[in-house]
Design an enzyme around this catalytic site. Structure first.
Site, PDB file in Angstrom:
ATOM      1  N   ARG A  45     -61.655  42.430 -18.105  1.00  0.00           N
ATOM      2  CA  ARG A  45     -60.460  42.677 -17.294  1.00  0.00           C
ATOM      3  C   ARG A  45     -59.545  43.592 -18.089  1.00  0.00           C
ATOM      4  NH1 ARG A  45     -57.932  41.619 -21.196  1.00  0.00           N
ATOM      5  NH2 ARG A  45     -56.047  41.811 -19.960  1.00  0.00           N
ATOM      6  N   ALA A  47     -56.881  46.998 -16.939  1.00  0.00           N
ATOM      7  CA  ALA A  47     -57.112  48.188 -16.115  1.00  0.00           C
ATOM      8  C   ALA A  47     -58.007  49.233 -16.799  1.00  0.00           C
ATOM      9  CB  ALA A  47     -55.770  48.783 -15.686  1.00  0.00           C
ATOM     10  N   ARG A  88     -62.121  44.933  -7.570  1.00  0.00           N
ATOM     11  CA  ARG A  88     -60.721  44.528  -7.723  1.00  0.00           C
ATOM     12  C   ARG A  88     -59.830  45.649  -7.199  1.00  0.00           C
ATOM     13  NH1 ARG A  88     -59.117  41.673 -13.036  1.00  0.00           N
ATOM     14  NH2 ARG A  88     -57.635  40.788 -11.545  1.00  0.00           N
ATOM     15  N   GLN A 197     -54.258  35.040 -20.358  1.00  0.00           N
ATOM     16  CA  GLN A 197     -54.663  36.177 -21.189  1.00  0.00           C
ATOM     17  C   GLN A 197     -53.830  36.277 -22.459  1.00  0.00           C
ATOM     18  OE1 GLN A 197     -54.055  36.321 -17.919  1.00  0.00           O
ATOM     19  NE2 GLN A 197     -55.383  37.756 -16.848  1.00  0.00           N
ATOM     20  N   ASP A 238     -51.330  48.086 -14.462  1.00  0.00           N
ATOM     21  CA  ASP A 238     -52.557  48.225 -13.674  1.00  0.00           C
ATOM     22  C   ASP A 238     -52.474  49.407 -12.723  1.00  0.00           C
ATOM     23  OD1 ASP A 238     -52.430  45.227 -14.499  1.00  0.00           O
ATOM     24  OD2 ASP A 238     -54.524  45.682 -14.013  1.00  0.00           O
ATOM     25  N   ASN A 248     -48.320  45.269 -12.554  1.00  0.00           N
ATOM     26  CA  ASN A 248     -48.943  44.696 -13.753  1.00  0.00           C
ATOM     27  C   ASN A 248     -49.105  43.202 -13.508  1.00  0.00           C
ATOM     28  OD1 ASN A 248     -49.973  45.003 -16.468  1.00  0.00           O
ATOM     29  ND2 ASN A 248     -48.145  43.969 -17.215  1.00  0.00           N
ATOM     30  N   LYS A 249     -49.693  42.537 -14.457  1.00  0.00           N
ATOM     31  CA  LYS A 249     -49.991  41.104 -14.352  1.00  0.00           C
ATOM     32  C   LYS A 249     -48.805  40.319 -13.803  1.00  0.00           C
ATOM     33  CE  LYS A 249     -53.009  39.503 -14.872  1.00  0.00           C
ATOM     34  NZ  LYS A 249     -53.861  39.236 -13.664  1.00  0.00           N
TER      35      LYS A 249
END
Lengths: 368, 368
Positions: A45, A47, A88, A197, A238, A248-249
């Site tokens: 995972r 990007a 994704r 993460q 991302d 982003n996350k």
């Protein structure tokens, strides 16, 4: 350098990021479909890493192809590209890498290359994407480190490290470069629920590098900032829209709001492949909703009772107004991002052949 | 009504909140020391519930005492009080309950009560504290529900529910009262790492009551707010300083900042026993740092690598400027809190004998 992903000639090997830090296990993908599954299930995972994996997956699929004519070859290539594109939706590097592979295929086909030659060119392109990614991270680190004081506690969210790229990392590349310059750096790593993460991956790779790392739950960041315990924030991305909105996350947006409330700079580090000028603003970025089980369970422990609903958006969008600067491999973009990002994407590389050593060398696109 | 804590005559029974929602297990404490351990290890938690448990623990200790004279009795009583006071530092309800027990003891001793009579009075006082807490929650619910629109999605953090009190709950009492009035309520429950009181406890008790509940990870709250998915926030409190600064579960401060950024009201619901006029502001509230293992592990799963540091402050302080209103069993306090809280603590009960039905009845201390 951590072996996030490796081309093995007839396979693609990846460290299984679902199992870190408890176990260092490698997954070997022997087909394009296996690579696609690895991306979807988050064996790999981040990007930039997803982009590299998709390119390698396509190259692998074509290398193992038994197509005898260009027509069959083209059909198999398209199928491999579609497989990757369906993994994704949010990280734009995936689509950027697929586009690069498509251009390579088209150029080779137009030049009358044989099926074998096409496969060779795709393999070479995938390896180029991998190597460029490492070089980008190094350059980004050089630019980003100029934003870091001699002594700083840096908060980061999720993992934008070696494990999220072909190596070195984007946000963690900035941190690594600052450390390499002799700066005294401590890192606060948000654990980053639900996939953890931060706790699992960021802490693992920073500790391996001997960098002082403290894991906090996501909801502690605000208190740490209020106590003066955070000097700056740096995260990955991302997808960055043309106006500077950053996907982003999940949780990044909250960190950005809190940073602004406390007068703390909020930096985004991402390669140009993350900038999507075709997407005008963050409202057009598709946000992946992942399986509820990531929220309801940790390992074998079930956290929520039956009957409770669960949400699991994997990303959020941070409006550009909260972003102090965006660090790329070609320089640092400042607001207004419509101008500075477009200039960086279009522009030639900075005059320096390698990353600069001081702020004086930082190329700032857009009005100063 | 959920049996959070129950007086059994010769023991105190509690539902083990560490094991919910996976298992409904009851713990029976037969000594004051066992009650203290249950508080410390979070078999029972939540500021009002801790106060009730401490009072019952002291009453239990004295009921089982074999003291023959008042001197020995006083020494044992002091020891039981010290045991309770050493369990958890932040929730002021603990110290408030101990003070009530001390006053009861002093009054009984002064009146020449026998050792047996003293124990009886302490038992009666502990039961009174329990029953008053339920009544307070009901009254708070009535006041708080006036702040809730006919249709609303309410975000809450941690568990300020039946499980955090003798029953009904503070923040969840407000939600329950709104639901009982026929309002259409959906609840977003922050999972509340590291102890997961939201995912485990709030979701469990709201689902039991048939209230529409969605669990989110703490870092999703910002995105939900930005998407317009939150109409108001209501949380409990562990200690409220004289100026209105609120100590509550870690992460509350971040939620408050985000609520203000999005123009969402942020309400605190807590009994008067949570208001500590002796503490001028939040900087004087002691913040408990708990064991790192709560962060590093979930069940048997280890999340962080060896070598990474961990922080685990159990609470944070939300400055009064982020708090829209504080709901108590005597009415609703608005800024400036120095005046409104002091008036509520000092003042007689609101003229209504029970909780009001509409905003017109809400007693607002301080300037309107």
């Amino acid at each position: 350098m951590l072996p996030t992903i490796e081309w093995k000639g007839d396979a693609v090997a990846m460290i299984d990021q679902r199992k870190l830090p408890a176990a260092e296990v490698y997954v070997t993908c022997r087909t394009a479909a296996e690579v696609a599954r690895a991306i979807k299930s988050m064996v790999i995972r981040g990007a930039p890493a997803i982009g590299v994996a998709a390119a390698m997956g396509i190259a692998l699929g074509m290398k193992r192809s038994r197509a005898t004519g260009t027509k069959q070859c083209a059909a198999e290539f398209q199928k491999a590209c579609d497989l990757m594109a369906a993994t994704r939706p949010t990280a734009v590097n995936l689509f950027w890498a697929i586009e690069r592979m498509k251009r390579t295929f088209a150029d080779a086909a137009q030049a009358g290359a044989s099926v074998t030659e096409i496969a060779q060119r795709l393999e070479a392109e995938a390896l180029r994407i991998h190597d460029e990614d490492v070089a980008s991270c190094r350059a980004m680190g050089g630019y980003g480190a100029t934003l870091v004081p001699e002594s700083a506690t840096i908060l980061t969210h999720c993992n934008a490290g070696a494990l999220a790229t072909a190596g070195y990392g984007t946000a963690l590349g900035v941190i690594r470069a600052a450390v390499e310059q002799g700066k005294r750096i401590a890192v606060l790593a948000d654990e980053t629920r639900p996939f953890l993460q931060g706790a699992r991956l960021t802490a693992w790779e920073l500790v391996k590098d001997g960098i002082d790392t403290t894991v906090i739950t996501d909801n502690m960041a605000a208190a740490m900032m209020r106590q003066g315990g955070v000097d700056l924030v740096v995260v990955g991305a991302d997808r960055i829209a043309a106006n500077g909105d950053v996907a982003n996350k999940i949780g990044t947006y909250g960190v950005a709001v809190l940073a602004r409330e406390h007068g703390i700079p909020f930096y985004v580090a991402a390669p140009l492949s993350t900038i999507d000028l075709a997407t005008p603003d963050g409202s057009r970025i598709p946000i992946e909703e992942r399986d509820a089980r990531e929220v309801t369970h940790v390992g074998s422990a079930r956290l929520t009772p039956g009957g409770a609903r669960v949400r699991n958006p994997a990303f959020d969008v941070t409006p550009a107004k909260y972003v102090t600067a965006i660090v790329t491999e070609r320089g640092i973009a400042r607001p207004p991002y419509e101008e500075s990002l477009a200039a960086l994407v279009a522009g030639p590389a900075a005059p320096e052949s390698s990353a600069p050593r001081g702020p004086a060398y930082v190329r700032r696109a857009g009005p100063a």
